[in-house]
Motif scaffolding. Structure first.
Motif, mmCIF file in Angstrom:
data_model
loop_
_atom_site.group_PDB
_atom_site.id
_atom_site.type_symbol
_atom_site.label_atom_id
_atom_site.label_comp_id
_atom_site.label_asym_id
_atom_site.label_seq_id
_atom_site.Cartn_x
_atom_site.Cartn_y
_atom_site.Cartn_z
ATOM 1 N N GLU A 262 0.034 -6.441 -12.984
ATOM 2 C CA GLU A 262 -0.008 -7.816 -13.497
ATOM 3 C C GLU A 262 -1.177 -7.988 -14.456
ATOM 4 O O GLU A 262 -1.039 -8.644 -15.496
ATOM 5 C CB GLU A 262 -0.109 -8.814 -12.335
ATOM 6 C CG GLU A 262 -0.159 -10.260 -12.781
ATOM 7 C CD GLU A 262 1.062 -10.731 -13.552
ATOM 8 O OE1 GLU A 262 0.921 -11.684 -14.343
ATOM 9 O OE2 GLU A 262 2.162 -10.166 -13.394
ATOM 10 N N HIS B 246 5.171 3.075 -8.863
ATOM 11 C CA HIS B 246 3.812 2.607 -9.181
ATOM 12 C C HIS B 246 3.424 3.010 -10.595
ATOM 13 O O HIS B 246 2.308 3.459 -10.858
ATOM 14 C CB HIS B 246 2.783 3.134 -8.171
ATOM 15 C CG HIS B 246 2.892 2.487 -6.833
ATOM 16 N ND1 HIS B 246 1.948 2.680 -5.849
ATOM 17 C CD2 HIS B 246 3.804 1.638 -6.295
ATOM 18 C CE1 HIS B 246 2.288 1.987 -4.772
ATOM 19 N NE2 HIS B 246 3.421 1.361 -5.029
ATOM 20 N N LYS C 102 8.065 -0.536 -10.079
ATOM 21 C CA LYS C 102 7.413 -0.741 -8.785
ATOM 22 C C LYS C 102 7.569 0.426 -7.820
ATOM 23 O O LYS C 102 6.588 0.839 -7.205
ATOM 24 C CB LYS C 102 7.911 -2.042 -8.152
ATOM 25 C CG LYS C 102 7.503 -3.273 -8.926
ATOM 26 C CD LYS C 102 8.108 -4.528 -8.339
ATOM 27 C CE LYS C 102 7.837 -5.715 -9.256
ATOM 28 N NZ LYS C 102 8.518 -6.923 -8.808
ATOM 29 N N THR D 236 -1.836 1.149 -2.741
ATOM 30 C CA THR D 236 -0.838 0.383 -1.996
ATOM 31 C C THR D 236 0.061 -0.381 -2.970
ATOM 32 O O THR D 236 -0.272 -0.530 -4.149
ATOM 33 C CB THR D 236 -1.509 -0.624 -1.042
ATOM 34 O OG1 THR D 236 -2.153 -1.633 -1.821
ATOM 35 C CG2 THR D 236 -2.502 0.056 -0.106
ATOM 36 N N ASP D 237 1.158 -0.896 -2.441
ATOM 37 C CA ASP D 237 2.052 -1.701 -3.272
ATOM 38 C C ASP D 237 1.328 -2.925 -3.827
ATOM 39 O O ASP D 237 1.500 -3.273 -4.997
ATOM 40 C CB ASP D 237 3.279 -2.148 -2.474
ATOM 41 C CG ASP D 237 4.265 -1.022 -2.209
ATOM 42 O OD1 ASP D 237 4.152 0.052 -2.852
ATOM 43 O OD2 ASP D 237 5.150 -1.210 -1.348
ATOM 44 N N LEU D 238 0.518 -3.581 -2.994
ATOM 45 C CA LEU D 238 -0.209 -4.778 -3.447
ATOM 46 C C LEU D 238 -1.233 -4.435 -4.519
ATOM 47 O O LEU D 238 -1.393 -5.188 -5.486
ATOM 48 C CB LEU D 238 -0.881 -5.474 -2.266
ATOM 49 C CG LEU D 238 0.068 -6.211 -1.319
ATOM 50 C CD1 LEU D 238 -0.702 -6.802 -0.135
ATOM 51 C CD2 LEU D 238 0.831 -7.302 -2.040
ATOM 52 N N GLU D 239 -1.921 -3.316 -4.379
ATOM 53 C CA GLU D 239 -2.878 -2.893 -5.405
ATOM 54 C C GLU D 239 -2.154 -2.607 -6.716
ATOM 55 O O GLU D 239 -2.622 -2.994 -7.790
ATOM 56 C CB GLU D 239 -3.655 -1.655 -4.947
ATOM 57 C CG GLU D 239 -4.631 -1.923 -3.824
ATOM 58 C CD GLU D 239 -5.198 -0.656 -3.209
ATOM 59 O OE1 GLU D 239 -6.347 -0.707 -2.734
ATOM 60 O OE2 GLU D 239 -4.499 0.387 -3.183
ATOM 61 N N TYR D 240 -1.010 -1.919 -6.627
ATOM 62 C CA TYR D 240 -0.223 -1.646 -7.825
ATOM 63 C C TYR D 240 0.188 -2.949 -8.513
ATOM 64 O O TYR D 240 0.016 -3.104 -9.723
ATOM 65 C CB TYR D 240 1.026 -0.813 -7.503
ATOM 66 C CG TYR D 240 2.026 -0.861 -8.633
ATOM 67 C CD1 TYR D 240 1.834 -0.102 -9.776
ATOM 68 C CD2 TYR D 240 3.119 -1.730 -8.593
ATOM 69 C CE1 TYR D 240 2.718 -0.190 -10.847
ATOM 70 C CE2 TYR D 240 3.998 -1.822 -9.648
ATOM 71 C CZ TYR D 240 3.795 -1.048 -10.773
ATOM 72 O OH TYR D 240 4.660 -1.152 -11.835
ATOM 73 N N LEU D 241 0.734 -3.882 -7.743
ATOM 74 C CA LEU D 241 1.198 -5.140 -8.318
ATOM 75 C C LEU D 241 0.054 -5.892 -8.989
ATOM 76 O O LEU D 241 0.240 -6.479 -10.061
ATOM 77 C CB LEU D 241 1.866 -6.009 -7.248
ATOM 78 C CG LEU D 241 3.217 -5.487 -6.737
ATOM 79 C CD1 LEU D 241 3.693 -6.315 -5.553
ATOM 80 C CD2 LEU D 241 4.254 -5.478 -7.853
ATOM 81 N N ASP D 242 -1.128 -5.873 -8.388
ATOM 82 C CA ASP D 242 -2.297 -6.530 -8.975
ATOM 83 C C ASP D 242 -2.686 -5.870 -10.295
ATOM 84 O O ASP D 242 -2.882 -6.543 -11.309
ATOM 85 C CB ASP D 242 -3.463 -6.500 -7.987
ATOM 86 C CG ASP D 242 -4.682 -7.227 -8.520
ATOM 87 O OD1 ASP D 242 -4.553 -8.405 -8.913
ATOM 88 O OD2 ASP D 242 -5.762 -6.604 -8.542
#
Length: 112
Positions: free
Chosen positions: A11, A60, A57, A2-8
């Motif tokens: 980071e 990913h 982003k 997911t986008d949130l998993e990628y961002l985590d």
């Protein structure tokens, strides 16, 4: 992913790069200036050469630009791997940074 998993995960990678720079500056007096702006980290070495690492982003991916060329990395569930099969991100960053700086530098995915 997911986008949130990628961002985590992205980071975590950028933070690990920054922490590796701090450790290398302390341990081997590498004089690496790590400049962070949003999702991008620019490593500037004493000889003024640079390596740029940034998030992509929509794809990913993590992109790395060094004297050796430009490389794209995707998270495979365990590590960030080059999309063209050229290896793992931190191993490649260690090699490219060592070549550019003239020092033996090892970057690590492990956060302090």
């Amino acid at each position: 992913m997911t986008d949130l998993e990628y961002l985590d995960k992205a980071e975590q990678l950028l933070m690990a790069v920054e922490q590796s720079c701090d450790r290398l500056n302390d341990d081997v007096d590498a004089d690496i200036d790590a400049q962070r702006v949003g999702g991008m980290v620019t490593l500037v070495f004493a000889n003024r050469t640079q390596i740029v690492i940034n998030q992509q982003k929509p794809l990913h991916e993590i992109w790395l630009a060094a004297k050796a060329g430009g490389f794209h990395y995707k998270f495979d569930g365990a590590q960030w791997q080059d999309t063209k099969g050229s290896g793992e991100f931190f191993a490649n960053l260690s090699r490219f940074a060592s070549e550019q700086s003239g020092l033996s530098l090892t970057f690590s995915a492990t956060l302090a």
